[in-house]
Design an enzyme around this catalytic site. Sequence first.
Site, PDB file in Angstrom:
ATOM      1  N   HIS A 370      13.780  76.573  67.412  1.00 58.86           N
ATOM      2  CA  HIS A 370      15.117  76.209  67.892  1.00 58.86           C
ATOM      3  C   HIS A 370      16.217  77.161  67.459  1.00 58.86           C
ATOM      4  O   HIS A 370      17.379  76.930  67.796  1.00 58.86           O
ATOM      5  CB  HIS A 370      15.498  74.804  67.424  1.00 58.86           C
ATOM      6  CG  HIS A 370      14.825  73.713  68.173  1.00 58.86           C
ATOM      7  ND1 HIS A 370      15.315  73.194  69.340  1.00 58.86           N
ATOM      8  CD2 HIS A 370      13.673  73.054  67.940  1.00 58.86           C
ATOM      9  CE1 HIS A 370      14.512  72.246  69.781  1.00 58.86           C
ATOM     10  NE2 HIS A 370      13.496  72.144  68.944  1.00 58.86           N
ATOM     11  N   ARG A 562      28.575  70.295  67.430  1.00 55.43           N
ATOM     12  CA  ARG A 562      28.746  70.544  66.007  1.00 55.43           C
ATOM     13  C   ARG A 562      29.750  71.672  65.803  1.00 55.43           C
ATOM     14  O   ARG A 562      29.815  72.606  66.599  1.00 55.43           O
ATOM     15  CB  ARG A 562      27.396  70.935  65.369  1.00 55.43           C
ATOM     16  CG  ARG A 562      26.395  69.799  65.286  1.00 55.43           C
ATOM     17  CD  ARG A 562      26.921  68.598  64.544  1.00 55.43           C
ATOM     18  NE  ARG A 562      27.220  68.938  63.169  1.00 55.43           N
ATOM     19  CZ  ARG A 562      26.373  68.826  62.145  1.00 55.43           C
ATOM     20  NH1 ARG A 562      25.165  68.328  62.348  1.00 55.43           N
ATOM     21  NH2 ARG A 562      26.715  69.163  60.928  1.00 55.43           N
ATOM     22  N   LYS A 567      29.459  78.804  67.358  1.00 57.62           N
ATOM     23  CA  LYS A 567      29.835  78.080  68.579  1.00 57.62           C
ATOM     24  C   LYS A 567      31.287  78.393  68.983  1.00 57.62           C
ATOM     25  O   LYS A 567      31.716  78.078  70.080  1.00 57.62           O
ATOM     26  CB  LYS A 567      29.629  76.583  68.405  1.00 57.62           C
ATOM     27  CG  LYS A 567      28.130  76.183  68.310  1.00 57.62           C
ATOM     28  CD  LYS A 567      27.986  74.686  68.103  1.00 57.62           C
ATOM     29  CE  LYS A 567      26.544  74.216  67.944  1.00 57.62           C
ATOM     30  NZ  LYS A 567      25.850  73.993  69.233  1.00 57.62           N
ATOM     31  N   THR A 669      22.393  71.915  75.198  1.00 61.37           N
ATOM     32  CA  THR A 669      22.093  70.878  76.176  1.00 61.37           C
ATOM     33  C   THR A 669      23.386  70.191  76.605  1.00 61.37           C
ATOM     34  O   THR A 669      23.447  69.625  77.700  1.00 61.37           O
ATOM     35  CB  THR A 669      21.120  69.809  75.617  1.00 61.37           C
ATOM     36  OG1 THR A 669      21.598  69.391  74.314  1.00 61.37           O
ATOM     37  CG2 THR A 669      19.714  70.377  75.484  1.00 61.37           C
TER      38      THR A 669
HETATM   39  C1  LIG Z   1      24.106  66.874  73.686  1.00 59.39           C
HETATM   40  C2  LIG Z   1      24.615  66.595  72.335  1.00 59.39           C
HETATM   41  C3  LIG Z   1      24.665  67.621  71.380  1.00 59.39           C
HETATM   42  C4  LIG Z   1      24.281  69.043  71.700  1.00 59.39           C
HETATM   43  O1  LIG Z   1      25.415  69.705  72.197  1.00 59.39           O
HETATM   44  P1  LIG Z   1      25.466  71.306  72.323  1.00 59.39           P
HETATM   45  O2  LIG Z   1      26.735  71.530  73.045  1.00 59.39           O
HETATM   46  O3  LIG Z   1      24.272  71.698  73.142  1.00 59.39           O
HETATM   47  O4  LIG Z   1      25.457  71.861  70.953  1.00 59.39           O
HETATM   48  C5  LIG Z   1      25.154  67.322  70.130  1.00 59.39           C
HETATM   49  N1  LIG Z   1      25.573  66.080  69.809  1.00 59.39           N
HETATM   50  C6  LIG Z   1      25.546  65.076  70.701  1.00 59.39           C
HETATM   51  C7  LIG Z   1      26.046  63.731  70.290  1.00 59.39           C
HETATM   52  C8  LIG Z   1      25.061  65.289  71.985  1.00 59.39           C
HETATM   53  O5  LIG Z   1      25.031  64.276  72.858  1.00 59.39           O
END
Ligand SMILES: *Cc1c(COP(=O)(O)O)cnc(C)c1O
Length: 822
Positions: A370, A562, A567, A669
């Site tokens: 990951h 996060r 990011k 995601t």
């Molecule tokens: C989908 C999701 C993530 C992942 O978000 P990314 O933008 O891909 O880092 C993290 N936390 C929650 C609560 C999510 O639903």
Amino acid sequence: MNLKGQTKLPIPAPRQVDPEVLAHEIVERLTYRIGKNAAAAKPHDWLHAVILAIRDRVIDAWIISTQKTYEEEGRRVYYLSLEFLIGRLMRDAASNMEMLDDMQAALASLGVDIDIIAALEPDAALGNGGLGRLAACFMESMATVDVPAYGYGIRYVNGMFRQEISDGWQVELPENWLAHGNPWEFERREASYEIGFGGRVDPAEGEDAGPHQMRWRPAERVIATPYDTPIAGWRGKRVNTLRLWEAQPIDPILLDKFNAGDHLGALAESNRAESLTRVLYPADSSAAGQELRLRQEYFFSSASLQDIVRRHIQYFGSILTLPDKAAIQLNDTHPAVAVAELMRILLDDHGVDFAEAWDITRRTFSYTNHTLLPEALESWPVPLFERLLPRHMQIVYAINSKLLGEARKSGQFTDSAIGAISLIDEGGDRRVRMGNLAFAGSHSVNGVSALHTDLMKVTVFADLHKLYPTRINNKTNGVTFRRWLMQCNPGLTGLIREAIGDRFLDDPEALRDLDAFADDSGFQEKFVAVKRANKAALSDLLRKRVNARIDPAALFDIQIKRIHEYKRQLLNIVEAVSLYDQIRSHPEKDWVPRVKLFGGKAASSYHNAKLIIKLAGDVARAVNHDPAVQGLLKLQFVPNYNVSMAEVMIPAADLSEQISTAGMEASGTGNMKFAVNGALTIGTLDGANVEMRDHVGEDNIVIFGLTAQEVNDRRAQGYVPREVIGQSRELGQALDAIASGVFSPDDPDRYKGLVQGIYDHDWFMVAADFDSYSAAQRQVDALWLDQPLWAKKAIHNVARMGWFSSDRTIREYAADIWKITP
Ligand SMILES: *Cc1c(COP(=O)(O)O)cnc(C)c1O
């Protein structure tokens, strides 16, 4: 009873589903299981009764799913993950059992509002972020596409912390999600196992003991007790099991100590056992180097493997056929010690010889990587590993000698390449590399987006890839559309059904039919109205939660994930400061009203991430109180981002911020959830954004910034951020304003260090990408002014995101890695 001890129960007769029957069932559960009458029932009691009514139907389907015998099923999947970021289950289960509307009507007939009681269900946050949420989406998709599967993890008493914002700073509070009990789970004491730690290793006794057979005598033991939660797939076709382990002290020892009067010693032992599964490590994208973490990893890996092996032997008699019946997927390296644990079981408990044990192990395991971030690659100091797991240390050395033997024999490696392949990092203090162990012990190693998989082959696993060139493969992540479209966005779901019918409910790729409506002005209007209603709902929620006044007519620009420097929430905030400055300097221009929403948790030890949260709040205070930008720009940090908050924010987004430094986000995601809910993406060519651009079309996504290759090249050439800042007036002004304390008059030096980091090294290329990002944002503004065009692009996004369903991802795992045809 048949010979294998399995009772064939009569298959439950299908229950009737209609509001009247359901209302009756709810009242019955309330009366006899909770012991209250309707007049005395509190909202929590109603919630509990409703869950029990849904649960009974889930159990009917669960029994049918588990009635299929092992022989009929062929191979089963065991998904090992230290995190499952589940969220609430009530709506999910009711919707998948196709009883949500009837349940709502039933409750209404009883005078109960389903939304009010649904909001009382705790959000099960047994994970940090994307990795844990992926595991939860996969559980639902495996049940949906009919893959027989068990998820294995830890039942943390305290999952992810609850975030409060106090004076702009993050405060972490324990989240007690089990306070009201958990009606979804079943404790299975009869399936408990002993887990050992420490102690010593002796050669096995007996004439037929092989040379590799040892006897481990652990100094310490705890009990692992499972709790099972049924996970229903879409239309309730299959219900799989999520089995989470809890640590308990071994009672006899405790009793002895109590009897001998050592009450404190007994209590200490009990606390020590229970503390094993008390907390989730609040770390995302950083390796948590704590003894307790390694204990957790071994605890749940060992319990899961003992369970898998026990079940296999019960049905098939011999452990030698394990790979024919079990596919064990390692979600990141957190369960990688399972490779050594299966070897131990094969060698020591079953007397299998080393070569065969290694063959069985590799055919059983597969591993998902990951992250490529060096600070996130797990490794354990050899002395710690050896003290906690002396037998596994020996096995790691034995595997390593075989591995390095193969590498040397191939004749294609220098000494330094051999060093990179080794399971032991010999640089500095010696450490066990869990990524290399997982790679070596698996027949498949997958990345989670095309770009990430390509990078894996030339970075962390370059040499292992050369040694085993067919092992690495790609499985681009996905999300379950049941939760992330149908449940969280009923308005849009209804509109899509009206337009193209119901086929997409079972086949997400059928969303394609919506392409035909992208230009239809009537449809566009309805689409915009749905988005507007979702924005109004979010606006209402934010008024209640944080007393924010947000105009649903503005462009909702959202970055939730996060908080991490890679990011680049900081890039977004710096651009907001620059925009603020431009609006004030040029009030005559036709500015687009924009609301920037941020949300996300920072690891408690991550100083800069916490400072970025504070900065978002400081900038928000200044901007939101300045009459010069009233109605044009607003910022808001939304506290306690979790699955439930995501379910409200994502359907309300116009613009999705996916702006990581290229090469650093493995997949993402969140990016997928936004696009399928009709937000346009502003993003870099990172992770799955690359494939999203290919699917939605480059006209329907706003891409900016350096590519992963360009980031690499810039760094190699000697990147000098100071020069870049010198050439961008807007960037220089924004950074200097932040550094000089314009936004933090109470502590003018608060952000000096943060900004200095950008001047000095700028590891995450904020300066390098700033101008390109800023130009892309103005392109977004221009597009917003043409609402029909915006709507058209947004509709194309919804129509073309079907491929990013986790059903597709799971089908690929099943076909290519697990060799299962559902
Ligand atoms: C989908 C999701 C993530 C992942 O978000 P990314 O933008 O891909 O880092 C993290 N936390 C929650 C609560 C999510 O639903």
